[in-house]
Design a protein around this motif. Structure first.
Motif, PDB file in Angstrom:
ATOM      1  N   SER A   1     -26.163 -35.384  18.887  1.00  0.00           N
ATOM      2  CA  SER A   1     -25.352 -36.421  19.589  1.00  0.00           C
ATOM      3  C   SER A   1     -26.325 -37.408  20.178  1.00  0.00           C
TER       4      SER A   1
ATOM      5  N   LEU B   1     -27.683 -39.517  17.386  1.00  0.00           N
ATOM      6  CA  LEU B   1     -27.044 -40.830  16.914  1.00  0.00           C
ATOM      7  C   LEU B   1     -26.752 -41.675  18.001  1.00  0.00           C
TER       8      LEU B   1
ATOM      9  N   THR C   1     -28.096 -45.604  17.719  1.00  0.00           N
ATOM     10  CA  THR C   1     -27.234 -46.777  18.263  1.00  0.00           C
ATOM     11  C   THR C   1     -28.057 -47.744  19.093  1.00  0.00           C
TER      12      THR C   1
ATOM     13  N   HIS D   1     -21.594 -49.279  15.863  1.00  0.00           N
ATOM     14  CA  HIS D   1     -20.879 -48.409  17.109  1.00  0.00           C
ATOM     15  C   HIS D   1     -19.847 -49.413  17.765  1.00  0.00           C
TER      16      HIS D   1
ATOM     17  N   THR E   1     -21.112 -40.768  21.181  1.00  0.00           N
ATOM     18  CA  THR E   1     -21.783 -40.179  19.976  1.00  0.00           C
ATOM     19  C   THR E   1     -21.558 -38.829  20.059  1.00  0.00           C
TER      20      THR E   1
ATOM     21  N   TYR F   1     -18.113 -38.809  18.444  1.00  0.00           N
ATOM     22  CA  TYR F   1     -17.936 -38.937  17.220  1.00  0.00           C
ATOM     23  C   TYR F   1     -18.509 -37.691  16.150  1.00  0.00           C
ATOM     24  N   THR F   2     -19.639 -37.026  16.739  1.00  0.00           N
ATOM     25  CA  THR F   2     -20.160 -35.846  16.153  1.00  0.00           C
ATOM     26  C   THR F   2     -19.176 -34.599  16.217  1.00  0.00           C
TER      27      THR F   2
END
Length: 438
Positions: free
Chosen positions: A308, A311, A315, A322, A335, A338-339
């Motif tokens: 995370s 990512l 971003t 994003h 993130t 999302y992960t």
């Protein structure tokens, strides 16, 4: 980036919040969680009676790969890890963004691999045939727990990782040594002269075996938080790999001593649990499942922590799109969400064999890009040896081709998924960066 103001939402990294021991615990947490419990049976299916040697060969390949990451980490320690390394080599462009995203996806795939392994081992305690939904549901539950732990911060993650790493390394070592002793060192399914193992099968097994070690790359994402990063990131990588080599070989030999090759392949999703029963009976089964739970839980927590943050760095570097989707908090929290969501999707819809192969393909492609980037652009800057880099590329290429050939003959779905995934990542990043720079 959808036009949001990131002024108060940028990712923040707590400098000196991770010790060398904590970084090693995170790395071994990811590696041992996936490597032993998830991959022993998968590797044995391809390598046959040479499967313990496949783990050793994978360690050799990873040792050449680790050279690049140690050199880069010593020169450019960063919370962005591989993303930052790729940018140093290729600049801010499609190659950097796409390869970093492939690494991110391979690690998320790894999380789903470990989550399903957790479910598979827990269900070994179930008396009877478990329902088909049980393993993915348990995996999703583990990912939810990992999300909560990561929300609570670095100190808790480091403490849990250290305690769990100590417990599982000790427990797995006890399993391996006691299993070998109980079997009288028979090594039933291991042979130096295997009847059915092919070179292609062995190399394909090595490709999967690399997944058992690639968790060391998560340590590179701790460069913004580890104490004395110019020294300790590289040291943590070397120590973590060394610990895992010893553990993997001992466990592979113990499994080979207690199960026939056919039994290992049949129980490939939970091979260690079945290997414990001949030597220790029901107590061994419970013991192994308990440590499988500890290993997989710590593996997912450590992986989510590192991935995370990777990512989040992508971003912040404006290399990936994003959106906040109305969520509060900074980019790191987003993130993380999302992960976890992507890992849950994979856990529900993909089996262990396909998850492992897809993760290996994405990772090796990215790994080759890292070595090539150093060779072409950074070799003198980081004081790297050309022959080591060329060897690393050649070894990666050999095992990747072998794995693709095996999957092309047995499961083209994996090959198609890998090709489509890589094309989408590169094309999507090219379009996104054109829009950002236009």
């Amino acid at each position: 980036m959808t036009g949001h103001d990131h002024g108060d939402r940028a990712a923040h990294y707590a400098k000196d919040s991770l010790t060398l021991t904590g970084a090693v615990a995170l790395g071994t947490g990811v590696m041992i969680g996936a490597g032993i419990f998830a991959l022993t049976g998968q590797v044995a299916q391809l390598a046959g009676e040479w499967f313990p040697l496949a783990f050793i060969a994978a360690a050799v390949v990873v040792a050449f790969s680790a050279y690049s990451y140690v050199k880069l980490s010593n020169a450019y320690p960063s919370a962005g890890g591989i993303a930052m390394f790729l940018e140093k080599a290729y600049g801010r462009g499609t190659m950097t963004a796409a390869c970093a995203l492939l690494m991110y996806l391979s690690m998320v795939i790894n999380e789903s691999l470990v989550a399903r392994t957790f479910g598979s081992y827990v269900m070994r305690l179930y008396d009877g045939t478990p329902p088909g939904w049980a393993v993915p549901v348990l995996g999703v539950g583990l990912l939810t727990f990992a999300f909560v732990v990561n929300i609570l911060g670095n100190k808790l993650i480091q403490t849990l990782s250290f305690v769990m790493a100590f417990l599982k390394i000790g427990g797995i070592a006890v399993f391996a040594i006691a299993g070998l002793a109980a079997s009288g060192m028979s090594l039933e399914s291991v042979s130096v002269d295997p009847a059915e193992t092919t070179l292609g099968g062995f190399l394909g097994a090595v490709a999967l075996g690399i997944l058992a070690y690639k968790g060391f790359t998560t340590i590179t994402n701790s460069g913004g938080e580890i104490v004395d990063p110019h020294r300790n990131v590289g040291r943590a990588i070397i120590i973590a790999i060394a610990i895992c080599v010893v553990i993997y070989v001992l466990v592979a030999l113990a499994v080979g001593a207690n199960l026939s090759l056919a039994e290992i392949v049949s129980a490939r999703d939970y091979a260690l649990a079945d290997a414990a029963e001949p030597a220790f009976g029901d107590v061994g089964l419970w013991f192994t499942v308990a440590f499988a739970i500890v290993a997989t839980v710590s593996g997912v927590i450590a992986s989510v922590f590192a991935v995370s943050r990777m990512l989040a760095m992508l971003t912040d570097m404006k290399l990936v799109p994003h959106s906040h989707f109305g969520m509060p908090g900074d980019i790191q929290k987003h993130t993380l969400v999302y992960t976890i969501v992507i890992a849950m999707f994979l856990t529900v819809f993909f089996d262990l064999g396909r998850i492992a192969a897809l993760g290996a393909i994405f990772y090796i492609v990215m790994d080759i890009a890292v070595h090539w980037g150093i060779l072409r652009h950074l070799r003198e800057e980081v004081n790297a040896s050309a022959w080591v880099l060329v060897t690393a590329i050649a070894l990666d290429a050999a095992v990747l081709v072998a794995l693709l050939m095996i999957k092309a003959s047995s499961d083209m779905t994996v090959v198609y998924a890998a090709i489509v995934g890589i094309v989408i990542v590169f094309a999507g990043e090219r379009l996104f960066l054109r829009r950002m720079d236009g």
